[in-house]
Each structure stands twice: as structure tokens, then as C-alpha cells.
Design a protein around this motif. Sequence first.
Motif, PDB file in Angstrom:
ATOM      1  N   MET A   1       0.822  -1.242  -0.028  1.00  0.00           N
ATOM      2  CA  MET A   1      -0.121  -0.104   0.013  1.00  0.00           C
ATOM      3  C   MET A   1       0.899   1.257  -0.057  1.00  0.00           C
ATOM      4  O   MET A   1       1.849   1.266   0.472  1.00  0.00           O
ATOM      5  N   LYS A   2       0.497   2.377  -0.951  1.00  0.00           N
ATOM      6  CA  LYS A   2       1.422   3.409  -0.876  1.00  0.00           C
ATOM      7  C   LYS A   2       0.328   4.695  -0.522  1.00  0.00           C
ATOM      8  O   LYS A   2      -0.659   4.904  -1.329  1.00  0.00           O
ATOM      9  N   LYS A   3       0.833   5.580   0.269  1.00  0.00           N
ATOM     10  CA  LYS A   3       0.324   6.963   0.575  1.00  0.00           C
ATOM     11  C   LYS A   3       1.263   8.118   0.065  1.00  0.00           C
ATOM     12  O   LYS A   3       2.433   7.851   0.207  1.00  0.00           O
ATOM     13  N   GLU A  24       4.727   7.054   1.413  1.00  0.00           N
ATOM     14  CA  GLU A  24       4.666   5.975   2.616  1.00  0.00           C
ATOM     15  C   GLU A  24       4.267   4.634   2.176  1.00  0.00           C
ATOM     16  O   GLU A  24       3.280   4.513   1.672  1.00  0.00           O
ATOM     17  N   TYR A  25       5.140   3.543   2.401  1.00  0.00           N
ATOM     18  CA  TYR A  25       4.820   2.157   1.797  1.00  0.00           C
ATOM     19  C   TYR A  25       4.706   1.333   3.058  1.00  0.00           C
ATOM     20  O   TYR A  25       5.460   1.544   4.007  1.00  0.00           O
ATOM     21  N   ARG A  26       3.546   0.553   3.026  1.00  0.00           N
ATOM     22  CA  ARG A  26       3.239  -0.500   4.043  1.00  0.00           C
ATOM     23  C   ARG A  26       3.229  -1.966   3.284  1.00  0.00           C
ATOM     24  O   ARG A  26       2.544  -2.029   2.397  1.00  0.00           O
ATOM     25  N   LEU A  27       3.577  -2.882   4.196  1.00  0.00           N
ATOM     26  CA  LEU A  27       3.195  -4.180   3.623  1.00  0.00           C
ATOM     27  C   LEU A  27       1.641  -4.539   3.921  1.00  0.00           C
ATOM     28  O   LEU A  27       1.069  -4.321   5.260  1.00  0.00           O
ATOM     29  N   VAL A  28       0.920  -5.067   3.036  1.00  0.00           N
ATOM     30  CA  VAL A  28      -0.622  -5.437   3.256  1.00  0.00           C
ATOM     31  C   VAL A  28      -0.405  -7.127   2.941  1.00  0.00           C
ATOM     32  O   VAL A  28       0.078  -7.485   2.249  1.00  0.00           O
ATOM     33  N   THR A  29      -1.179  -7.530   4.219  1.00  0.00           N
ATOM     34  CA  THR A  29      -1.182  -8.813   4.270  1.00  0.00           C
ATOM     35  C   THR A  29      -2.783  -9.206   3.663  1.00  0.00           C
ATOM     36  O   THR A  29      -3.656  -8.175   3.709  1.00  0.00           O
TER      37      THR A  29
END
Length: 74
Positions: A1-3, A24-29
Motif C-alpha cells: 500500500m502506498k500513501k 509511505e509504503y506499508r506491507l499489506v497482508t
Amino acid sequence: MKKTLVFFRGKPSQGTRTDWIMHEYRLVTADTCNAPHKKNQTQNHVVEMENWVLCRIFLKKRSGGATKNEDDSL
């Protein structure tokens, strides 16, 4: 996911937009993708794991002003 977040100078209601950007990059499960997004609901169904965020902060390229040598120095 990218914001994508944009930085402002001054107070929030009267601030001026700057050329500084943060991705901002987050791992998404799979569990977080299928989760319902309600504001008042707690996220007890999310898999227990540490939350990590990777941020990239950079100065937005201005159109027409930079030469190739200036781009290489970034």
C-alpha cells in the motif's frame, strides 16, 4: 500500500504547499486487505505482527528547470 503526503508551510488552514513529498509504503497482508474499513471499529482481526513503514521523502522535480547534471546530483 502506498500513501502520498504533501508538506505545507504555515498553519493548516492558511498554509502554502511546498515541493516536498513523502511516499509511505506499508506491507499489506491478505487479512488486512479483506478487513472492513469502518471508522469506529477496532481492528482485532488483523494478524498480530509488527507494523513497519518505509518512507521516501524527496523534493519534487520542477518542470523545465533542471538540467541532466542537476538530476544526477540528487
